[in-house]
Design a protein around this motif. Structure first.
Motif, PDB file in Angstrom:
ATOM      1  N   ASP A  68      13.610 -14.475  22.631  1.00  0.00           N
ATOM      2  CA  ASP A  68      14.157 -13.934  23.913  1.00  0.00           C
ATOM      3  C   ASP A  68      15.412 -14.731  24.287  1.00  0.00           C
ATOM      4  O   ASP A  68      15.942 -14.517  25.454  1.00  0.00           O
ATOM      5  CB  ASP A  68      13.010 -13.820  24.992  1.00  0.00           C
ATOM      6  CG  ASP A  68      12.811 -15.388  25.279  1.00  0.00           C
ATOM      7  OD1 ASP A  68      13.189 -16.388  24.685  1.00  0.00           O
ATOM      8  OD2 ASP A  68      12.075 -15.548  26.207  1.00  0.00           O
ATOM      9  N   THR A  75      20.002 -15.264  27.846  1.00  0.00           N
ATOM     10  CA  THR A  75      18.395 -14.773  27.862  1.00  0.00           C
ATOM     11  C   THR A  75      18.534 -13.247  27.605  1.00  0.00           C
ATOM     12  O   THR A  75      19.393 -12.443  28.441  1.00  0.00           O
ATOM     13  CB  THR A  75      17.763 -15.052  29.197  1.00  0.00           C
ATOM     14  OG1 THR A  75      17.920 -16.477  29.233  1.00  0.00           O
ATOM     15  CG2 THR A  75      16.144 -14.565  28.987  1.00  0.00           C
ATOM     16  N   THR A 132      20.572  -8.134  24.578  1.00  0.00           N
ATOM     17  CA  THR A 132      19.556  -8.301  23.611  1.00  0.00           C
ATOM     18  C   THR A 132      20.122  -9.562  22.679  1.00  0.00           C
ATOM     19  O   THR A 132      21.350  -9.913  22.641  1.00  0.00           O
ATOM     20  CB  THR A 132      19.657  -6.990  22.591  1.00  0.00           C
ATOM     21  OG1 THR A 132      20.704  -6.818  22.067  1.00  0.00           O
ATOM     22  CG2 THR A 132      18.962  -5.864  23.432  1.00  0.00           C
TER      23      THR A 132
END
Length: 248
Positions: free
Chosen positions: A186, A192, A198
């Motif tokens: 993640d 993040t 993503t």
């Protein structure tokens, strides 16, 4: 009686040529000095371990003039780290100021010289917000102490050198910990994944599932970490391979 020329006297231009050759030789010697110091330290370290342990003979294998002692080989982990701890800033990230501490955090030893039992190379590309982030040189290398991790970089090409005193597995998590950049499914550093961003890891052009820190480093793998919005990631042409230099 005719006088013969004095052959002991050299023309001025010939003397200049000799001086130029001498200067060039000296420059070549200076360029080789760093490499030579590393090799000498490795040979002395291996000999010292043999004497202390009462070993009757020491064999030092070489590849490009480098090897590693059996003592440091024993310090290699049985199982590689599959997580990556480090900075949680947005980047770019330079090489750690204390490479020995970063290598220890990765669970790897510092060697007197490059290992030769396993000698392979992988390549890493990092993209954040549609822009490539440089992988810095000298990750895993302590120039002051003349010591080196079995996992390291020499330049900004993104080529990861795996030069180990024994054949074992290495992971992206070990390398990222040496780089001191936190990595998980993640996040990449301080970047993040969220509703609009993503993080995707690719191996040879194909998406890799799970924690990217667990990705193994295999010969001539092309690994890419791509973070950003859909639009930013769409600007990235994810490579499926890397043109390694001859001999790598």
């Amino acid at each position: 009686m005719a006088k013969h020329p004095d052959n002991r006297k050299q023309p001025t231009e010939r003397i200049a040529d000799r001086r130029a050759r001498a200067a060039a030789a000296r420059q070549a010697e200076l360029r080789a000095e760093r490499r030579r110091r590393l090799l000498v330290r490795g040979a002395i370290g291996a000999l010292g371990l043999a004497l202390v342990g009462g070993v009757s003979a020491v064999a030092v294998t070489q590849h490009s003039g480098s090897g590693a002692s059996s003592g440091t080989a024993a310090a290699m982990p049985a199982h590689p780290r599959t997580t990556a701890d480090g900075r949680t800033t947005a980047g770019p990230w330079d090489a750690p100021s204390d490479p020995a501490a970063a290598v220890a955090a990765a669970g790897l030893p510092m060697l007197d010289s490059e290992g030769t039992v396993e000698h392979i190379h992988a390549h890493l590309d990092v993209y954040v917000d549609g822009k490539q982030v440089a992988v810095p040189p000298l990750i895993g290398i302590d120039e002051g102490a003349q010591r080196i991790s079995p996992l390291h970089t020499h330049d900004t090409s993104g080529v990861i050198h795996i030069e180990s005193p024994l054949k074992t597995d290495f992971t992206l998590g070990q390398f990222m910990t040496e780089w001191q950049v936190s990595l998980a499914a993640d996040h990449l550093g301080g970047n993040t994944a969220d509703g609009t961003h993503t993080l995707t890891a690719y191996v040879n052009g194909k998406p890799a599932s799970g924690d990217p820190a667990a990705i193994p480093l295999s010969a001539h793998d092309e690994i890419a970490l791509v973070y950003g919005t859909a639009a930013e990631n769409g600007q990235v042409s994810v490579p499926s391979s890397y043109a390694f230099a001859e001999g790598l």
